[in-house]
Scaffold this motif. Structure first.
Motif, PDB file in Angstrom:
ATOM      1  N   SER A 103      10.659 -24.732  49.584  1.00  0.00           N
ATOM      2  CA  SER A 103      10.213 -25.031  48.221  1.00  0.00           C
ATOM      3  C   SER A 103      10.478 -26.477  47.825  1.00  0.00           C
ATOM      4  O   SER A 103       9.976 -26.946  46.795  1.00  0.00           O
ATOM      5  CB  SER A 103      10.914 -24.097  47.220  1.00  0.00           C
ATOM      6  N   PHE A 104      11.272 -27.182  48.623  1.00  0.00           N
ATOM      7  CA  PHE A 104      11.621 -28.578  48.331  1.00  0.00           C
ATOM      8  C   PHE A 104      11.046 -29.510  49.384  1.00  0.00           C
ATOM      9  O   PHE A 104      11.590 -30.587  49.637  1.00  0.00           O
ATOM     10  CB  PHE A 104      13.145 -28.715  48.269  1.00  0.00           C
ATOM     11  N   ASP A 105       9.936 -29.098  49.992  1.00  0.00           N
ATOM     12  CA  ASP A 105       9.327 -29.877  51.060  1.00  0.00           C
ATOM     13  C   ASP A 105       9.029 -31.298  50.598  1.00  0.00           C
ATOM     14  O   ASP A 105       8.300 -31.507  49.631  1.00  0.00           O
ATOM     15  CB  ASP A 105       8.030 -29.192  51.517  1.00  0.00           C
ATOM     16  N   GLY A 106       9.617 -32.264  51.280  1.00  0.00           N
ATOM     17  CA  GLY A 106       9.412 -33.668  50.935  1.00  0.00           C
ATOM     18  C   GLY A 106      10.162 -34.136  49.710  1.00  0.00           C
ATOM     19  O   GLY A 106      10.019 -35.300  49.307  1.00  0.00           O
ATOM     20  N   GLU A 107      10.962 -33.252  49.105  1.00  0.00           N
ATOM     21  CA  GLU A 107      11.717 -33.601  47.902  1.00  0.00           C
ATOM     22  C   GLU A 107      13.182 -33.199  48.052  1.00  0.00           C
ATOM     23  O   GLU A 107      13.665 -32.304  47.348  1.00  0.00           O
ATOM     24  CB  GLU A 107      11.148 -32.894  46.676  1.00  0.00           C
ATOM     25  N   PRO A 108      13.914 -33.806  48.963  1.00  0.00           N
ATOM     26  CA  PRO A 108      15.327 -33.424  49.122  1.00  0.00           C
ATOM     27  C   PRO A 108      16.097 -33.636  47.827  1.00  0.00           C
ATOM     28  O   PRO A 108      15.908 -34.634  47.122  1.00  0.00           O
ATOM     29  CB  PRO A 108      15.826 -34.354  50.233  1.00  0.00           C
ATOM     30  N   GLN A 109      16.924 -32.653  47.498  1.00  0.00           N
ATOM     31  CA  GLN A 109      17.730 -32.704  46.280  1.00  0.00           C
ATOM     32  C   GLN A 109      19.083 -33.309  46.659  1.00  0.00           C
ATOM     33  O   GLN A 109      19.946 -32.637  47.224  1.00  0.00           O
ATOM     34  CB  GLN A 109      17.873 -31.304  45.694  1.00  0.00           C
ATOM     35  N   GLU A 110      19.263 -34.563  46.337  1.00  0.00           N
ATOM     36  CA  GLU A 110      20.397 -35.328  46.849  1.00  0.00           C
ATOM     37  C   GLU A 110      21.609 -35.332  45.930  1.00  0.00           C
ATOM     38  O   GLU A 110      22.654 -35.864  46.290  1.00  0.00           O
ATOM     39  CB  GLU A 110      19.952 -36.774  47.133  1.00  0.00           C
ATOM     40  N   ASP A 111      21.487 -34.718  44.750  1.00  0.00           N
ATOM     41  CA  ASP A 111      22.572 -34.775  43.775  1.00  0.00           C
ATOM     42  C   ASP A 111      23.173 -33.405  43.467  1.00  0.00           C
ATOM     43  O   ASP A 111      23.719 -33.185  42.387  1.00  0.00           O
ATOM     44  CB  ASP A 111      22.083 -35.431  42.479  1.00  0.00           C
ATOM     45  N   ILE A 112      23.073 -32.475  44.414  1.00  0.00           N
ATOM     46  CA  ILE A 112      23.723 -31.173  44.265  1.00  0.00           C
ATOM     47  C   ILE A 112      24.776 -30.993  45.342  1.00  0.00           C
ATOM     48  O   ILE A 112      24.647 -31.510  46.448  1.00  0.00           O
ATOM     49  CB  ILE A 112      22.729 -29.997  44.322  1.00  0.00           C
TER      50      ILE A 112
END
Length: 335
Positions: A103-112
């Motif tokens: 669900s986060f393809d190409g959008e890594p969530q770097e602040d969790i």
């Protein structure tokens, strides 16, 4: 369940920090934030209410508000760090988020980052007990109307993956005369009760709170996932546990265990939250283990600091430093 001795320091440091006047990113903001949970009819919501009560009992000056959310959206909200600084998520979705896939393809969530992995959530593919459908395949072939949760959330993602593992697409369901629409647990359960839909997909441990409430008046029945589909899901590498079942007796008329997939629920936090505050949040959670076991036994009886740390993907990297410090103190972190 293991019981761990823990150090008793840092409390005075936290009190002093909580009295500051800093705003964005400051300690006062960290103690006064929103915790994003699940729908009110989900198991996450009452668990989050207990969790935040524990935190506010233990941390002087704290005021933490529970708000409704959903697994995928929770990760995005906590990653943004605007107001929702802690929240509930699934460990498999967390792994997708930090890797920028699914669900986060190409959008890594770097602040969790993580605080703790808590317990398995079992996915309930449920119909009314009066339904003629005995299997998911029967429901799909007969043109069932299905609400698998909110769009693009963990419930609907799991449903789509299960359907695909059985050889069905959403287009196939619609071609059979059925439908897939998206809504929250509470509204979906009302529609299931009223007979305007045939099936819901919701997560619980092992039962879903809202479905259990519905079950008292309109008995419900979870449908099994076939062994073949479970193997396909396992081989796909989604991070599901395929060894668990919804135990007999989870609902009034359920006489047998029902095979399904499970994912581990966890607590996430914005990475910029103060290290000492996160240490105290983590410590308060495990110091009050007995409250979770007594007040939320279906979930709390799974709680274990070993799972809390090691259930997270790459915990050395992804566990918040404040939480990691606590796990180091109690001897959970490998040297």
């Amino acid at each position: 369940m293991k019981k761990w001795g823990v150090a008793l320091g840092a409390a005075m440091m936290l009190v002093a920090a909580g009295c500051g006047e800093e705003s964005a990113g400051g300690d006062d903001r960290d103690l006064r934030h929103s915790h994003i949970s699940g729908p009110t009819a989900s198991g996450w919501y009452p668990l989050s209410t207990l969790l935040t009560d524990v935190w506010m009992d233990e941390l002087d000056g704290s005021n933490i508000t529970v708000v409704e959310g959903g697994a995928i959206g929770n990760i995005r909200e906590v990653n943004a760090g605007t107001d929702m600084l802690t929240g509930m998520a699934f460990a498999s979705d967390f792994a997708d988020a930090v890797a920028g896939r699914g669900s986060f393809d190409g959008e890594p969530q770097e602040d969790i980052m993580g605080i703790a992995v808590l317990y398995p959530t079992l996915w309930n593919f449920a119909v009314l007990d009066s339904s003629p459908y005995q299997t998911i395949e029967e429901a799909i072939e007969a043109g069932a109307d299905i609400i698998p949760g909110q769009a693009n959330d963990a419930s609907s993602q799991t449903a789509h993956r299960v359907f695909e593992a059985m050889g069905y697409s959403i287009e196939d369901i619609e071609a059979n005369g059925g439908s897939v629409t998206y809504n929250g647990y509470g509204d979906a359960n009302n529609q299931l009760r009223d007979g305007t839909i045939d099936m819901v997909v919701q997560g619980g441990s092992p039962f879903v709170t809202g479905l259990s409430e519905l079950d008292t008046q309109n008995p419900i029945r979870p449908l099994p996932i076939t062994e073949e589909a479970l193997q396909v899901l396992d081989e796909a590498g989604y991070g599901y546990n395929i060894e668990m079942s919804i135990p007999a007796g989870s609902y009034n008329n359920q006489e047998e265990d029902v095979p399904t997939v499970a994912t581990d629920a966890m607590i996430i936090v914005n990475k910029d939250m103060n290290e000492d505050t996160v240490y105290e949040l983590t410590k308060a959670l495990w110091d009050n283990l007995n409250r979770f076991q007594e007040e939320q036994p279906n979930r709390g009886n799974y709680f274990d600091p070993e799972l809390g740390y090691h259930g997270l993907v790459d915990p050395d990297v992804n566990m918040h430093p404040g939480a990691k410090r606590y796990y180091e103190e109690i001897g959970v972190v490998d040297e």
